[in-house]
Design an enzyme around this catalytic site. Structure first.
Site, PDB file in Angstrom:
ATOM      1  N   GLY A 102       0.819  -1.210   0.000  1.00 36.56           N
ATOM      2  CA  GLY A 102       0.000   0.000   0.000  1.00 36.56           C
ATOM      3  C   GLY A 102       0.848   1.252   0.000  1.00 36.56           C
ATOM      4  O   GLY A 102       2.051   1.207  -0.250  1.00 36.56           O
ATOM      5  N   HIS A 135       4.408   1.603  -8.025  1.00 39.92           N
ATOM      6  CA  HIS A 135       3.350   0.584  -8.006  1.00 39.92           C
ATOM      7  C   HIS A 135       2.448   0.719  -9.238  1.00 39.92           C
ATOM      8  O   HIS A 135       2.063  -0.281  -9.842  1.00 39.92           O
ATOM      9  CB  HIS A 135       2.470   0.752  -6.761  1.00 39.92           C
ATOM     10  CG  HIS A 135       3.192   0.640  -5.446  1.00 39.92           C
ATOM     11  ND1 HIS A 135       3.346   1.715  -4.593  1.00 39.92           N
ATOM     12  CD2 HIS A 135       3.786  -0.417  -4.830  1.00 39.92           C
ATOM     13  CE1 HIS A 135       3.994   1.318  -3.495  1.00 39.92           C
ATOM     14  NE2 HIS A 135       4.286   0.031  -3.623  1.00 39.92           N
ATOM     15  N   LYS A 168      13.628  -2.204  -7.989  1.00 35.37           N
ATOM     16  CA  LYS A 168      14.169  -1.466  -6.850  1.00 35.37           C
ATOM     17  C   LYS A 168      14.529  -2.426  -5.725  1.00 35.37           C
ATOM     18  O   LYS A 168      15.527  -2.251  -5.041  1.00 35.37           O
ATOM     19  CB  LYS A 168      13.164  -0.449  -6.345  1.00 35.37           C
ATOM     20  CG  LYS A 168      13.706   0.342  -5.202  1.00 35.37           C
ATOM     21  CD  LYS A 168      12.698   1.323  -4.714  1.00 35.37           C
ATOM     22  CE  LYS A 168      12.973   1.602  -3.269  1.00 35.37           C
ATOM     23  NZ  LYS A 168      12.338   0.681  -2.347  1.00 35.37           N
ATOM     24  N   ASP A 169      13.690  -3.429  -5.548  1.00 38.44           N
ATOM     25  CA  ASP A 169      13.961  -4.432  -4.520  1.00 38.44           C
ATOM     26  C   ASP A 169      14.606  -5.646  -5.193  1.00 38.44           C
ATOM     27  O   ASP A 169      13.997  -6.715  -5.308  1.00 38.44           O
ATOM     28  CB  ASP A 169      12.655  -4.785  -3.806  1.00 38.44           C
ATOM     29  CG  ASP A 169      12.037  -3.559  -3.162  1.00 38.44           C
ATOM     30  OD1 ASP A 169      12.517  -3.178  -2.098  1.00 38.44           O
ATOM     31  OD2 ASP A 169      11.118  -2.961  -3.748  1.00 38.44           O
ATOM     32  N   GLN A 171      14.930  -8.973  -3.372  1.00 37.60           N
ATOM     33  CA  GLN A 171      13.589  -9.549  -3.192  1.00 37.60           C
ATOM     34  C   GLN A 171      13.158 -10.300  -4.455  1.00 37.60           C
ATOM     35  O   GLN A 171      12.612 -11.410  -4.382  1.00 37.60           O
ATOM     36  CB  GLN A 171      12.597  -8.434  -2.862  1.00 37.60           C
ATOM     37  CG  GLN A 171      11.143  -8.853  -2.927  1.00 37.60           C
ATOM     38  CD  GLN A 171      10.225  -7.785  -2.364  1.00 37.60           C
ATOM     39  OE1 GLN A 171      10.124  -7.609  -1.175  1.00 37.60           O
ATOM     40  NE2 GLN A 171       9.545  -7.058  -3.242  1.00 37.60           N
ATOM     41  N   VAL A 176      11.212   3.216 -10.717  1.00 34.09           N
ATOM     42  CA  VAL A 176      10.674   4.529 -11.066  1.00 34.09           C
ATOM     43  C   VAL A 176      11.226   5.537 -10.054  1.00 34.09           C
ATOM     44  O   VAL A 176      11.235   5.274  -8.849  1.00 34.09           O
ATOM     45  CB  VAL A 176       9.132   4.519 -11.021  1.00 34.09           C
ATOM     46  CG1 VAL A 176       8.574   5.898 -11.344  1.00 34.09           C
ATOM     47  CG2 VAL A 176       8.588   3.474 -11.990  1.00 34.09           C
TER      48      VAL A 176
HETATM   49  P1  AMP Z   1       6.115  -2.325  -1.567  1.00 36.95           P
HETATM   50  O1  AMP Z   1       4.715  -1.806  -1.490  1.00 36.95           O
HETATM   51  O2  AMP Z   1       7.156  -1.327  -1.206  1.00 36.95           O
HETATM   52  O3  AMP Z   1       6.280  -3.662  -0.888  1.00 36.95           O
HETATM   53  O4  AMP Z   1       6.387  -2.611  -3.109  1.00 36.95           O
HETATM   54  C1  AMP Z   1       5.512  -3.387  -3.873  1.00 36.95           C
HETATM   55  C2  AMP Z   1       6.134  -3.634  -5.227  1.00 36.95           C
HETATM   56  O5  AMP Z   1       6.374  -2.389  -5.874  1.00 36.95           O
HETATM   57  C3  AMP Z   1       7.477  -4.361  -5.128  1.00 36.95           C
HETATM   58  O6  AMP Z   1       7.589  -5.294  -6.185  1.00 36.95           O
HETATM   59  C4  AMP Z   1       8.458  -3.244  -5.289  1.00 36.95           C
HETATM   60  O7  AMP Z   1       9.698  -3.663  -5.829  1.00 36.95           O
HETATM   61  C5  AMP Z   1       7.725  -2.345  -6.274  1.00 36.95           C
HETATM   62  N1  AMP Z   1       8.257  -0.980  -6.184  1.00 36.95           N
HETATM   63  C6  AMP Z   1       8.418  -0.242  -5.058  1.00 36.95           C
HETATM   64  N2  AMP Z   1       9.002   0.938  -5.359  1.00 36.95           N
HETATM   65  C7  AMP Z   1       9.230   0.939  -6.694  1.00 36.95           C
HETATM   66  C8  AMP Z   1       9.805   1.862  -7.596  1.00 36.95           C
HETATM   67  N3  AMP Z   1      10.283   3.048  -7.206  1.00 36.95           N
HETATM   68  N4  AMP Z   1       9.877   1.512  -8.909  1.00 36.95           N
HETATM   69  C9  AMP Z   1       9.396   0.326  -9.324  1.00 36.95           C
HETATM   70  N5  AMP Z   1       8.826  -0.581  -8.524  1.00 36.95           N
HETATM   71  C10 AMP Z   1       8.738  -0.289  -7.222  1.00 36.95           C
END
Ligand code: AMP
Length: 259
Positions: free
Chosen positions: A31, A37, A147-148, A151, A174
């Protein structure tokens, strides 16, 4: 757009879609949605008959001293964004674990080092929740951000080793206009801390262009930045990966090394 908060309702819907041959794309998130996202959601929208966004701040991937309680949860705004993007279903459970939950997924190679070392138990929590989500949502594709990077490696290995029939799609990081990688945790930063985060992002990009020992150079430069505490800098394959603390906020980022 359907909003589902129970595992039973989620399973009923995913089973119906599997039966009718409607391929689903899953975007797992915690979220506080941002353009990172949304980029994943848009790609899923292009490629899949059904798009499911999960919103779940997964407690098992947080350490005891981490930010689980204060992690942002702007639910109404997240739902509005999902609606705008044409998401079919948001899966936002209150809790995915029974009180006596006792089974975890542990990957033991790619989860070592970097975030695995700094955040013990983190990837065990991630692999466990992602497998649970795959089982509940039954997606043909799942979308993740580069970014991760570690993961992504852990989830790819987990899905391969446990024969999960899902195709992983990984999209580039991004960034904001100032170069900082978008992250839900950026909201924690004060204006001064934001300036430090910009410096972190710039130094990482500069380092990635260096031919000789970019990791060593980046470590040295980051240690000179006031208000920043270095967690790690490490080369992993073609990527230069780093994590830092800016105040209490932990930021991670990575860049492809110019060879
Ligand atoms: P999170 O909500 O932070 O757990 O991220 C959910 C998904 O969005 C994960 O696969 C992250 O790698 C991806 N995500 C988070 N930040 C970015 C970003 N800046 N650019 C691309 N994907 C992202």
């Amino acid at each position: 757009m359907k909003i589902v908060d129970s595992k039973t309702a989620m399973r009923r819907q995913s089973t119906a879609w599997v039966r009718s041959g409607e391929a689903a794309g899953l975007v797992p998130t915690m979220g506080a949605l941002h353009e990172g996202h949304l980029t994943l959601i848009r790609r899923a929208r292009k490629e899949c008959r059904r798009v499911i966004v999960s919103i779940y701040v997964n407690p098992t991937q947080f350490g005891p001293k981490e930010d689980l309680a204060r992690y942002p949860r702007p639910r109404a705004q997240d739902l509005a964004l999902c609606r705008q993007e044409g998401v079919d279903l948001v899966f936002a459970p209150e809790n995915l674990y029974l009180p006596d939950h006792s089974t975890f997924v542990e990957e033991n190679v790619v989860s070592q080092g970097r975030d695995g070392a700094s955040r013990p138990g983190h990837f065990r929590g991630v692999a466990t929740v992602v497998l649970k989500l795959f089982n509940l949502v039954r997606p043909s594709r799942a979308y993740f951000g580069q970014k991760d990077a570690q993961q992504v490696d852990v989830i790819r290995r987990m899905a391969r080793d446990l024969d999960v029939p899902v195709k992983l799609i990984v999209l580039p990081t991004v960034r904001d206009r100032d170069g900082v990688a978008l992250s839900s945790r950026n909201q924690y930063l004060s204006p001064e801390e934001r300036a430090t985060a910009v410096e972190f992002a710039h130094l990482l990009q500069q380092a990635a262009k260096r031919k000789n020992n970019p990791a060593v150079w980046l470590g040295q430069e980051l240690k000179k930045v006031s208000g920043l505490k270095l967690d790690y800098v490490e080369r992993a394959g073609d990527r230069l990966c780093a994590a830092v603390f800016v105040g209490k906020t932990r930021l991670i980022d990575n860049a492809v090394v110019d060879l």
